[in-house]
Design a protein around this motif. Sequence first.
Motif, short mmCIF file in Angstrom:
data_model
loop_
_atom_site.label_atom_id
_atom_site.label_comp_id
_atom_site.label_asym_id
_atom_site.label_seq_id
_atom_site.Cartn_x
_atom_site.Cartn_y
_atom_site.Cartn_z
N ARG A 83 17.43 -16.51 -27.45
CA ARG A 83 17.71 -17.61 -28.37
C ARG A 83 19.19 -17.94 -28.29
N ALA A 84 19.56 -19.08 -28.84
CA ALA A 84 20.97 -19.43 -28.92
C ALA A 84 21.63 -18.54 -29.96
N ALA A 85 22.87 -18.12 -29.67
CA ALA A 85 23.58 -17.26 -30.62
C ALA A 85 23.80 -17.98 -31.95
N GLU A 86 23.90 -19.31 -31.89
CA GLU A 86 24.02 -20.11 -33.12
C GLU A 86 22.61 -20.30 -33.67
N PHE A 87 22.13 -19.31 -34.40
CA PHE A 87 20.71 -19.22 -34.77
C PHE A 87 20.21 -20.51 -35.42
N GLY A 88 19.10 -21.02 -34.89
CA GLY A 88 18.45 -22.19 -35.46
C GLY A 88 19.02 -23.51 -34.99
N LYS A 89 20.10 -23.48 -34.22
CA LYS A 89 20.72 -24.73 -33.77
C LYS A 89 20.00 -25.25 -32.54
N THR A 90 19.64 -26.52 -32.56
CA THR A 90 18.92 -27.11 -31.43
C THR A 90 19.58 -28.38 -30.90
N VAL A 91 20.63 -28.87 -31.54
CA VAL A 91 21.32 -30.08 -31.10
C VAL A 91 22.80 -29.76 -30.92
N TYR A 92 23.31 -30.10 -29.73
CA TYR A 92 24.72 -29.85 -29.40
C TYR A 92 25.35 -31.13 -28.91
N ALA A 93 26.65 -31.23 -29.11
CA ALA A 93 27.43 -32.33 -28.54
C ALA A 93 28.08 -31.85 -27.25
N ILE A 94 28.30 -32.76 -26.33
CA ILE A 94 28.98 -32.41 -25.09
C ILE A 94 30.35 -31.83 -25.42
N GLY A 95 30.66 -30.69 -24.81
CA GLY A 95 31.94 -30.02 -25.06
C GLY A 95 31.84 -28.87 -26.04
N GLU A 96 30.75 -28.79 -26.79
CA GLU A 96 30.59 -27.66 -27.71
C GLU A 96 30.43 -26.36 -26.94
N ARG A 97 30.81 -25.25 -27.60
CA ARG A 97 30.69 -23.92 -26.99
C ARG A 97 29.43 -23.24 -27.51
N TRP A 98 28.81 -22.42 -26.67
CA TRP A 98 27.57 -21.75 -27.06
C TRP A 98 27.38 -20.48 -26.25
N GLN A 99 26.49 -19.60 -26.73
CA GLN A 99 26.14 -18.35 -26.07
C GLN A 99 24.64 -18.13 -26.16
N VAL A 100 24.14 -17.23 -25.32
CA VAL A 100 22.74 -16.83 -25.32
C VAL A 100 22.66 -15.36 -25.75
N THR A 101 21.73 -15.05 -26.64
CA THR A 101 21.54 -13.68 -27.09
C THR A 101 20.05 -13.35 -27.07
N GLY A 102 19.72 -12.07 -27.13
CA GLY A 102 18.30 -11.68 -27.12
C GLY A 102 18.11 -10.19 -27.00
N THR A 103 16.85 -9.77 -26.86
CA THR A 103 16.46 -8.38 -26.67
C THR A 103 15.32 -8.34 -25.65
N CYS A 104 15.16 -7.16 -25.03
CA CYS A 104 14.13 -6.98 -24.01
C CYS A 104 13.43 -5.66 -24.24
N GLY A 105 12.11 -5.63 -24.00
CA GLY A 105 11.32 -4.44 -24.23
C GLY A 105 11.52 -3.33 -23.21
N GLN A 106 12.05 -3.67 -22.02
CA GLN A 106 12.31 -2.68 -20.98
C GLN A 106 13.66 -2.96 -20.35
N SER A 107 14.25 -1.92 -19.79
CA SER A 107 15.50 -2.10 -19.07
C SER A 107 15.25 -2.87 -17.77
N GLY A 108 16.23 -3.65 -17.36
CA GLY A 108 16.06 -4.42 -16.14
C GLY A 108 17.29 -5.26 -15.84
N TYR A 109 17.08 -6.30 -15.04
CA TYR A 109 18.15 -7.19 -14.59
C TYR A 109 17.88 -8.59 -15.15
N LEU A 110 18.86 -9.12 -15.87
CA LEU A 110 18.70 -10.41 -16.55
C LEU A 110 19.27 -11.54 -15.70
N TYR A 111 18.47 -12.61 -15.60
CA TYR A 111 18.90 -13.84 -14.92
C TYR A 111 18.66 -15.01 -15.88
N LEU A 112 19.69 -15.85 -16.03
CA LEU A 112 19.58 -17.04 -16.86
C LEU A 112 19.70 -18.28 -15.97
#
Length: 251
Positions: A83-112
Amino acid sequence: PPSPGSSPPTPQPLQPSFAGQPPVPNTGVAPTNGPASYGFVPPNVQPPAAAPSSRPIEPVPVSPIQLVAAVANRTSQFELDVRAAEFGKTVYAIGERWQVTGTCGQSGYLYLFHIDPTGELSLLYPRRASEDNRVNANAAFRFPTAGNYEMEGPLGNHYVKAIVTRQPLILTGLMHEPPAAGEARSGRGRSLRLCPTQTKVVQTLLHDYVQGKSLNVGDLGGDVAKWLPEFAQDELVYYVGPANDGQKVSP
């Protein structure tokens, strides 16, 4: 010699002898040394378990068409939530800053992966071969680990596809690495270097994907699970436009 009137001793079975050695009586007790101790396993005692294999994890090469199939796939072998780190946010303006956060049930290699409204695909994370993209089971992660991504156009719905694999991937056709860390982090990531025919096919397929159309993964290199046996996927979608536009993400 036995005394008069006594019974002769009962002979004991003999264990096999070795060359040049006399037979040894079988007393049922493990010998502590000598040739008769070879191969002796006491009753009801299991031999020690073999040590776990220390073989390195083999990376999986992925072609651009296979990558599209993995992105279009919506099945998982274990849990993954992004999910977006800015919880519940779905609309952004060009130039805004953002991050991706989450959890995984098993260890592994993450690709976004990022897919823009036109169907252009890019690798958002990891951007460099030196970046450690491993995630731990049931532990929260946040990317980028330092700083933020910067929102870019075009206007419309954008997708971030998260894939966690049990084996690292070799993504063929990636463009050169971005500038050094500390400079602005583009929200578009590293593009794929494709021939004109591949570019048209991939972009058309992914444009259909962001429009909500179902893709036949059988036409994209076959069943993903056959060449990527253990993986999980999730996606988030957001709208890029003027902050006061009021338009929400399409269902």
